[in-house]
Write a protein that holds these residues in place. Structure first.
Motif, PDB file in Angstrom:
ATOM      1  N   ILE A 107       0.801  -1.231   0.000  1.00  0.00           N
ATOM      2  CA  ILE A 107       0.000   0.000   0.000  1.00  0.00           C
ATOM      3  C   ILE A 107       0.831   1.278   0.000  1.00  0.00           C
ATOM      4  CG2 ILE A 107      -2.007  -1.104   1.032  1.00  0.00           C
ATOM      5  CD1 ILE A 107      -1.179   0.092   3.721  1.00  0.00           C
ATOM      6  N   ALA A 108       2.080   1.206   0.456  1.00  0.00           N
ATOM      7  CA  ALA A 108       2.915   2.407   0.480  1.00  0.00           C
ATOM      8  C   ALA A 108       4.376   2.010   0.571  1.00  0.00           C
ATOM      9  CB  ALA A 108       2.540   3.301   1.655  1.00  0.00           C
ATOM     10  N   GLN A 109       5.233   2.857   0.029  1.00  0.00           N
ATOM     11  CA  GLN A 109       6.666   2.649   0.134  1.00  0.00           C
ATOM     12  C   GLN A 109       7.335   4.003   0.343  1.00  0.00           C
ATOM     13  OE1 GLN A 109       7.073   2.326  -4.678  1.00  0.00           O
ATOM     14  NE2 GLN A 109       8.732   1.436  -3.524  1.00  0.00           N
ATOM     15  N   ARG A 110       8.564   3.988   0.810  1.00  0.00           N
ATOM     16  CA  ARG A 110       9.304   5.229   0.916  1.00  0.00           C
ATOM     17  C   ARG A 110       9.689   5.689  -0.488  1.00  0.00           C
ATOM     18  NH1 ARG A 110      13.884   2.861   4.823  1.00  0.00           N
ATOM     19  NH2 ARG A 110      13.947   1.532   2.966  1.00  0.00           N
ATOM     20  N   ALA A 228       2.686  -3.549   3.652  1.00  0.00           N
ATOM     21  CA  ALA A 228       1.744  -4.441   2.970  1.00  0.00           C
ATOM     22  C   ALA A 228       0.665  -4.946   3.925  1.00  0.00           C
ATOM     23  CB  ALA A 228       2.493  -5.623   2.363  1.00  0.00           C
ATOM     24  N   VAL A 229      -0.514  -5.232   3.363  1.00  0.00           N
ATOM     25  CA  VAL A 229      -1.633  -5.773   4.125  1.00  0.00           C
ATOM     26  C   VAL A 229      -2.219  -6.968   3.385  1.00  0.00           C
ATOM     27  CG1 VAL A 229      -2.200  -3.498   5.086  1.00  0.00           C
ATOM     28  CG2 VAL A 229      -3.343  -4.273   2.996  1.00  0.00           C
ATOM     29  N   HIS A 230      -3.066  -7.723   4.069  1.00  0.00           N
ATOM     30  CA  HIS A 230      -3.737  -8.866   3.435  1.00  0.00           C
ATOM     31  C   HIS A 230      -4.968  -8.373   2.685  1.00  0.00           C
ATOM     32  CE1 HIS A 230      -5.548 -12.814   2.902  1.00  0.00           C
ATOM     33  NE2 HIS A 230      -4.411 -13.356   3.306  1.00  0.00           N
ATOM     34  N   ALA A 231      -5.247  -8.988   1.557  1.00  0.00           N
ATOM     35  CA  ALA A 231      -6.390  -8.586   0.725  1.00  0.00           C
ATOM     36  C   ALA A 231      -7.726  -8.747   1.444  1.00  0.00           C
ATOM     37  CB  ALA A 231      -6.406  -9.400  -0.568  1.00  0.00           C
ATOM     38  N   ASP A 232      -7.778  -9.581   2.482  1.00  0.00           N
ATOM     39  CA  ASP A 232      -9.023  -9.784   3.221  1.00  0.00           C
ATOM     40  C   ASP A 232      -9.331  -8.647   4.197  1.00  0.00           C
ATOM     41  OD1 ASP A 232      -9.349 -12.126   1.867  1.00  0.00           O
ATOM     42  OD2 ASP A 232      -8.758 -13.443   3.524  1.00  0.00           O
ATOM     43  N   MET A 233      -8.423  -7.716   4.348  1.00  0.00           N
ATOM     44  CA  MET A 233      -8.702  -6.550   5.196  1.00  0.00           C
ATOM     45  C   MET A 233      -9.844  -5.757   4.571  1.00  0.00           C
ATOM     46  SD  MET A 233      -6.252  -3.260   6.123  1.00  0.00           S
ATOM     47  CE  MET A 233      -5.248  -4.140   7.326  1.00  0.00           C
ATOM     48  N   PRO A 234     -10.816  -5.306   5.379  1.00  0.00           N
ATOM     49  CA  PRO A 234     -11.907  -4.493   4.822  1.00  0.00           C
ATOM     50  C   PRO A 234     -11.359  -3.305   4.033  1.00  0.00           C
ATOM     51  CG  PRO A 234     -12.388  -5.107   7.079  1.00  0.00           C
ATOM     52  CD  PRO A 234     -10.978  -5.552   6.824  1.00  0.00           C
ATOM     53  N   ALA A 235     -11.952  -3.055   2.873  1.00  0.00           N
ATOM     54  CA  ALA A 235     -11.456  -2.004   1.980  1.00  0.00           C
ATOM     55  C   ALA A 235     -11.406  -0.632   2.652  1.00  0.00           C
ATOM     56  CB  ALA A 235     -12.324  -1.945   0.727  1.00  0.00           C
ATOM     57  N   ALA A 236     -12.397  -0.350   3.477  1.00  0.00           N
ATOM     58  CA  ALA A 236     -12.447   0.957   4.143  1.00  0.00           C
ATOM     59  C   ALA A 236     -11.262   1.139   5.081  1.00  0.00           C
ATOM     60  CB  ALA A 236     -13.751   1.108   4.908  1.00  0.00           C
ATOM     61  N   LEU A 237     -10.907   0.085   5.807  1.00  0.00           N
ATOM     62  CA  LEU A 237      -9.764   0.162   6.721  1.00  0.00           C
ATOM     63  C   LEU A 237      -8.463   0.273   5.937  1.00  0.00           C
ATOM     64  CD1 LEU A 237      -8.534   0.098   9.519  1.00  0.00           C
ATOM     65  CD2 LEU A 237      -8.652  -2.419   9.463  1.00  0.00           C
ATOM     66  N   ARG A 238      -8.364  -0.488   4.853  1.00  0.00           N
ATOM     67  CA  ARG A 238      -7.152  -0.414   4.029  1.00  0.00           C
ATOM     68  C   ARG A 238      -6.954   0.994   3.477  1.00  0.00           C
ATOM     69  NH1 ARG A 238      -7.793  -4.476  -0.095  1.00  0.00           N
ATOM     70  NH2 ARG A 238      -8.414  -2.952  -1.649  1.00  0.00           N
ATOM     71  N   GLU A 239      -8.019   1.601   3.019  1.00  0.00           N
ATOM     72  CA  GLU A 239      -7.926   2.967   2.494  1.00  0.00           C
ATOM     73  C   GLU A 239      -7.532   3.958   3.588  1.00  0.00           C
ATOM     74  OE1 GLU A 239     -11.687   3.750   0.698  1.00  0.00           O
ATOM     75  OE2 GLU A 239     -11.455   2.196  -0.843  1.00  0.00           O
ATOM     76  N   LYS A 240      -8.045   3.739   4.776  1.00  0.00           N
ATOM     77  CA  LYS A 240      -7.748   4.633   5.900  1.00  0.00           C
ATOM     78  C   LYS A 240      -6.274   4.525   6.300  1.00  0.00           C
ATOM     79  CE  LYS A 240      -9.918   6.129  10.227  1.00  0.00           C
ATOM     80  NZ  LYS A 240     -10.981   5.817  11.225  1.00  0.00           N
ATOM     81  N   VAL A 241      -5.768   3.291   6.345  1.00  0.00           N
ATOM     82  CA  VAL A 241      -4.357   3.061   6.696  1.00  0.00           C
ATOM     83  C   VAL A 241      -3.441   3.655   5.629  1.00  0.00           C
ATOM     84  CG1 VAL A 241      -2.583   1.317   7.092  1.00  0.00           C
ATOM     85  CG2 VAL A 241      -4.877   0.968   7.996  1.00  0.00           C
ATOM     86  N   THR A 242      -3.789   3.411   4.377  1.00  0.00           N
ATOM     87  CA  THR A 242      -2.977   3.930   3.266  1.00  0.00           C
ATOM     88  C   THR A 242      -2.918   5.452   3.323  1.00  0.00           C
ATOM     89  OG1 THR A 242      -3.644   2.069   1.855  1.00  0.00           O
ATOM     90  CG2 THR A 242      -2.711   3.998   0.758  1.00  0.00           C
TER      91      THR A 242
END
Length: 289
Positions: A107-110, A228-242
């Motif tokens: 989801i993100a890198q330096r 990196a995160v697992h694809a099973d993470m809820p999309a809303a949470l993944r977007e928030k973390v990213t």
């Protein structure tokens, strides 16, 4: 008595259900983070402590840093969803992708990870000036699963016509970049390869004497680390973390501390295709089947 027992049992079962639900809710309210152990455990805790606090503020939930013993453990904990997010190297990301059937999402890198490099170091009086000079020598890598401390240095050696397993007197694995530097300083090995940012940090902090040990070769650039995160993470949470990672601002005191500790100027978006070169190198080097 039977009626009393039934009522009591019913109440006990109801209480168990409430407690179970509460425990599940608590578990879901904890966002667990880990990282490949590229340096000593104490350094990992110091390095990632501020970002854990930052994420708690942004996510509105408890965030826990969960250290692991080695690189493969970081891969397994993410693949098995025992954690929510991991800081992986390019190679451990590819390993996680393969282990999970493509279910790990970077989801993100330096910004620095778009053109990352490894360095080869040796004692300045060793006579080692080029990669060819490593033939017949004792050489250390970091962890076998390290991108910058093993895979890419090995890949560039093979491209130069040097096979570590055949041409070196001995191949050692230190397990971590700081231990790699120590192995050369102490004379356990004659040369070694490691992450350029760890080397630069040691030099900046005067933790290594460059008159005694220094860089004799720097590799070309390649993509490396990511969150990196697992694809099973809820999309809303993944977007928030990213968003939280991408919003870390070097102009603020908190953001500067986080980025300085993580040897970064800023975090930028990334995608799985960025690491195809790492996978190709791993297969060519016989480290991925």
């Amino acid at each position: 008595m039977a009626r009393f027992f039934s009522t009591t049992a019913f109440k006990a079962l109801a209480l168990c259900a409430v407690l179970t639900a509460a425990a599940a809710t608590h578990a879901q309210a904890v966002f667990r983070v880990t990282t490949i152990p590229e340096e000593a455990a104490t350094e990992q805790m110091r390095k990632f402590g501020p970002i854990v606090k930052y994420l708690e503020q942004k996510l509105g939930m408890k965030v826990e840093f969960t250290p692991v013993s080695d690189y493969p453990a970081a891969v397994e904990t993410l693949v098995n969803k025992n954690i929510e997010m991991a800081w992986l190297g390019g190679f451990t990301f590819i390993q996680a992708q393969n282990r999970s059937g493509g279910k790990i999402i970077p989801i993100a890198q330096r910004e620095e990870d778009t053109k990352f490099q490894s360095v080869f170091i040796a004692k300045t009086n060793s006579g080692i000036k080029t990669l060819a000079d490593l033939k017949g020598k004792q050489v250390s890598f970091g962890s076998q699963s390290s991108t910058s401390g093993h895979l890419m240095p090995r890949s560039f050696l093979l491209q130069a016509g040097i096979d570590p397993d055949k041409d070196f007197k001995r191949v050692a694995y230190s397990g971590a970049h700081d231990a790699t530097i120590a192995s050369v300083v102490s004379g356990k090995v004659e040369a070694a390869a490691l992450d350029i940012t760890v080397w630069n940090k040691f030099v900046k902090e005067n933790r290594v004497d460059t008159k005694d040990v220094n860089v004799f070769y720097t590799t070309p650039g390649y993509f490396n680390y990511n969150w990196a995160v697992h694809a099973d993470m809820p999309a809303a949470l993944r977007e928030k973390v990213t968003k939280a990672l991408l919003d870390i601002d070097p102009a603020t005191a908190q953001g500067k501390e986080i980025l300085d500790l993580n040897r970064a100027t800023r975090y930028i978006p990334t995608q799985a295709s960025n690491y195809q070169g790492i996978e190709t190198a791993a297969r060519s080097a016989g480290l991925l089947k």
